[in-house]
Design a protein around this motif. Structure first.
Motif, PDB file in Angstrom:
ATOM      1  N   ASP A   1       0.807  -1.228   0.000  1.00  0.00           N
ATOM      2  CA  ASP A   1       0.000   0.000   0.000  1.00  0.00           C
ATOM      3  C   ASP A   1       0.838   1.275   0.000  1.00  0.00           C
ATOM      4  N   GLY A   2       2.170   1.142  -0.156  1.00  0.00           N
ATOM      5  CA  GLY A   2       3.022   2.321  -0.222  1.00  0.00           C
ATOM      6  C   GLY A   2       3.402   2.905   1.116  1.00  0.00           C
TER       7      GLY A   2
ATOM      8  N   ASN B   1       3.333  10.452   0.769  1.00  0.00           N
ATOM      9  CA  ASN B   1       2.530  10.532  -0.452  1.00  0.00           C
ATOM     10  C   ASN B   1       3.036   9.565  -1.524  1.00  0.00           C
ATOM     11  N   ALA B   2       3.688   8.493  -1.091  1.00  0.00           N
ATOM     12  CA  ALA B   2       4.245   7.515  -2.033  1.00  0.00           C
ATOM     13  C   ALA B   2       3.127   6.881  -2.849  1.00  0.00           C
ATOM     14  N   GLU B   3       3.414   6.689  -4.141  1.00  0.00           N
ATOM     15  CA  GLU B   3       2.469   6.046  -5.035  1.00  0.00           C
ATOM     16  C   GLU B   3       3.007   4.659  -5.401  1.00  0.00           C
ATOM     17  N   GLY B   4       2.242   3.640  -5.111  1.00  0.00           N
ATOM     18  CA  GLY B   4       2.676   2.289  -5.421  1.00  0.00           C
ATOM     19  C   GLY B   4       3.455   1.654  -4.289  1.00  0.00           C
TER      20      GLY B   4
ATOM     21  N   ASP C   1       7.633   4.814  -7.437  1.00  0.00           N
ATOM     22  CA  ASP C   1       7.511   6.181  -7.943  1.00  0.00           C
ATOM     23  C   ASP C   1       8.856   6.821  -8.246  1.00  0.00           C
TER      24      ASP C   1
ATOM     25  N   ASP D   1       7.317   6.909 -17.343  1.00  0.00           N
ATOM     26  CA  ASP D   1       7.220   6.215 -16.054  1.00  0.00           C
ATOM     27  C   ASP D   1       8.526   6.339 -15.280  1.00  0.00           C
TER      28      ASP D   1
END
Length: 680
Positions: free
Chosen positions: A62-63, A89-92, A115, A141
């Motif tokens: 969930d990061g 606020n990590a994504e991935g 990220d 990406d």
């Protein structure tokens, strides 16, 4: 993900996280998962432990980062206590996690994710104190940060999905500055490790290349700063490399990957050495032969196969739970009984062959032959006492059947207890129990101590040539705790041909011999009695005037132990130090021994790449190399890698190989790369 944690008392603990979202401790002695708990964040992709604070950091699906504390002792006595969640606020996914190893920085944690950001955390406050963005090289990406290494001076190495290794200065003065960048890999860099003195960093990944970066000191007077440079690389694997680690107090670099092999190289002299590969096959018995080679049981990770080598027919395939690996298995010498275990417990089957069923059907007028029946039908046998621990899910980790037609099975469980079972009337019945090996060992040492005291008080005269040698008191580690809860993990079991003795080898490298009748320990062979080396296998020699246990060791030596006399026999006393140097210098270890049933004094010792014949009935004078003063044995190096060898008849042996090219066909294709300057 895996990570070691030292308890400060010389005992290391191994923790693991899986893609099912579980965190647990691996009990290597008991071969079990203990202290299992949820990660609270889904799959665990990265993990690291802080030795001082005993905190375990998990990089989750969930990061977010979860912190757990290892409280208490190792094994079942410990607890994994959730402490807090580090949010950003990590994504991935969080793919890599690394604690700062420097003194005074035990609350500093680094993470890398999908990220493309490297974050420096203060674990005490839960805040991100520094954030580093990696270069995407014009792609939409961001690169995945698969691996991190942190040095004591706050230098951070990162390996990403673009094949780059970046070097960053994350100190307060460096502010996350990029120091150097290396593109020595053709694909993702999945693993990094630093040498103990932090003068070298090794990286590897999808392209199977293990590269070395070396720290070069500068000269302040000439204005040359310190720098990191690429020095050399090896390609020890055919497929992706998934992990690098240091072993032997940091002297060896060990790599492991998708080709299932381990390879190691010296850290010092990395550029001059060649990689040495370790066989991926288990050292435990994976093959069992019955009826002089008429049936062969082969144990795979998740299923069993019963073959008829003479007809090359697969008689039976047995699959259980696809998520639970098979721990151990055994086939009775007459081929009528099969036993195995996984984490669901012990399973015992009676094997009914087609010919037997045809004979029974001939006497049954109602029998139907409309459909062709399978070659073998396994019939699950139940326990006579359904409340028996083995019937209720106790997990055997080692087992063996007694001699032909005895229908006796010995099983050792994770707790260190051993059950002697007998099959009769279609039921499994427990006939004896060695309830606790540690307790039996304590009783045995107490008996030895009392015997020594009586002998000393009587001041009896001993004849050195006939002394009843007490192997327990020679080179023994009797004061060393076997295991924190008193139990020992058993590696190997062997019943004597007369069913009087049971030999048990455990993870401490010690072999104990128990009386099956009294369930008491009779003798003990420690590593000191075996020349300071761990045993690799042992077997009772058939049909001898004395019960002789032949033991092989990691030093490629073998010993003949007279169980009745509780001492090494005369052959070992006279020749134990004169074994063939060609055998001692073999690169592979002795993994097993098999005896000719028609000539019990003829033994074949085998390893992955060699077979050595030793005839104990031949005068050692005839085997002696008079120039060297040692013995000479006949050695064959035709087959490799050998999985199992057994003498099945006079002048007839069965050798099972696993040709590596055939094994490689079961792997997924590795990363394509051009070879020899080809255009494709």
């Amino acid at each position: 993900a895996l990570s070691w944690l030292s308890n400060g008392e010389g005992e290391d603990r191994l923790f693991a996280g899986d893609v099912d979202g579980n965190l647990f401790e691996v009990d290597l002695l008991g071969e079990a998962r203990v202290n299992e708990t949820s990660s609270l964040g889904g799959a665990v992709w990265g993990m690291d432990t802080q030795q001082e604070t005993r905190l375990i950091a998990l990089g989750c699906e969930d990061g977010r980062v979860r912190l757990f504390e290892a409280i208490g002792g190792a094994g079942a006595t410990g607890v994994l206590d959730f402490k807090r969640t580090l949010r950003s606020n990590a994504e991935g996914r969080i793919l890599s996690v690394k604690w700062h190893p420097g003194q005074g920085h035990n609350d500093i944690l680094f993470t890398g994710g999908m990220d493309g950001l490297i974050r420096k955390w203060n674990a005490s406050s839960g805040n991100v104190v520094q954030q580093i963005a990696t270069e995407s090289y014009g792609k939409s990406d961001a690169p995945c940060i698969w691996s991190l290494v942190v040095l004591r001076n706050s230098t951070v190495f990162s390996g990403d999905s673009e094949g780059h290794i970046h070097v960053w200065d994350t100190s307060d003065s460096g502010m996350g500055q990029l120091i150097a960048s290396f593109h020595e890999h053709g694909a993702d860099v999945t693993t990094l490790v630093a040498s103990r003195d932090e003068t070298a960093v090794f990286g590897s990944g999808i392209d199977s290349r293990v590269a070395m970066l070396r720290h070069v000191k500068g000269d302040e007077a000439e204005g040359r700063p310190d720098k990191w440079v690429y020095t050399y690389s090896h390609r020890p694997h055919s497929h992706d490399v998934r992990s690098l680690a240091l072993a032997d107090n940091g002297k060896l670099l060990v790599s492991g990957g998708n080709d299932t092999q381990l390879a190691y190289l010296p850290v010092e002299g990395f550029s001059r050495a060649r990689p040495v590969k370790v066989s991926p096959f288990l050292h435990r018995p994976l093959v069992h032969v019955a009826n002089s080679g008429a049936q062969v049981l082969v144990q795979h990770s998740f299923h069993l196969e019963l073959w008829s080598p003479r007809t090359q027919e697969l008689l039976l395939t047995m699959r259980f739970n696809e998520r639970l690996a098979i721990r151990t298995s055994s086939l009775s010498p007459d081929g009528t009984l099969l036993a195995c275990s996984d984490d669901n417990g012990l399973k015992v089957f009676q094997l009914r062959y087609r010919q037997e069923r045809d004979d029974a059907a001939a006497n049954d007028d109602d029998a139907s032959d409309d459909e062709e029946e399978p070659a073998v039908v396994p019939v699950r046998l139940r326990f006579n006492d359904e409340s028996d621990a083995l019937a209720c899910g106790a997990v055997p980790v080692a087992m063996c059947f007694g001699p032909a037609k005895s229908k006796v099975l010995a099983c050792a469980t994770q707790t260190g207890s051993i059950a002697i079972l007998r099959v009769s009337g279609g039921r499994v019945r427990r006939t004896a129990t060695i309830s606790h090996l540690a307790a039996a060992r304590k009783s045995f040492l107490s008996q030895v101590s009392r015997k020594a005291t009586r002998d000393a008080s009587a001041d009896s005269d001993y004849d050195d040539d006939s002394e009843d040698e007490d192997v327990t008191m020679r080179g023994d580690e009797s004061d060393k705790p076997i295991r924190r809860d008193g139990a020992m993990a058993v590696q190997h079991l062997q019943l004597s041909p007369d069913l009087q003795w049971l030999a048990v080898g455990d993870d401490s490298g010690t072999i104990k011999v128990f009386s099956v009748d009294t369930q008491q320990q009779h003798a003990e062979l420690s590593q000191g009695a075996l020349g300071g080396a761990r045993f690799t296998s042992f077997a009772f020699q058939p049909v001898t005037s004395h019960t002789v246990l032949v033991v092989t060791t990691m030093a490629n030596r073998f010993f003949r132990f007279d169980v009745d006399r509780n001492a090494m026999d005369d052959w070992t006393r006279l020749n134990g130090e004169r074994l063939d140097p060609a055998l001692l210098s073999q690169a592979d270890r002795i993994l097993g021994v098999s005896f000719d049933p028609t000539r019990p004094d003829l033994a074949l010792f085998w390893g992955r790449s060699f077979i050595t014949k030793v005839d104990f009935s031949v005068s050692t004078h005839a085997l002696e190399d008079f120039e060297k003063g040692t013995l000479r044995f006949s050695t064959l190096q035709k087959y490799r890698p050998i999985i199992h060898l057994e003498v099945i008849a006079s002048n007839e042996i069965m050798v099972m190989e696993a040709p590596w090219l055939k094994v490689m066909k079961t792997f997924k294709d590795p990363l394509f790369r051009r070879r020899f300057g080809g255009a494709n």
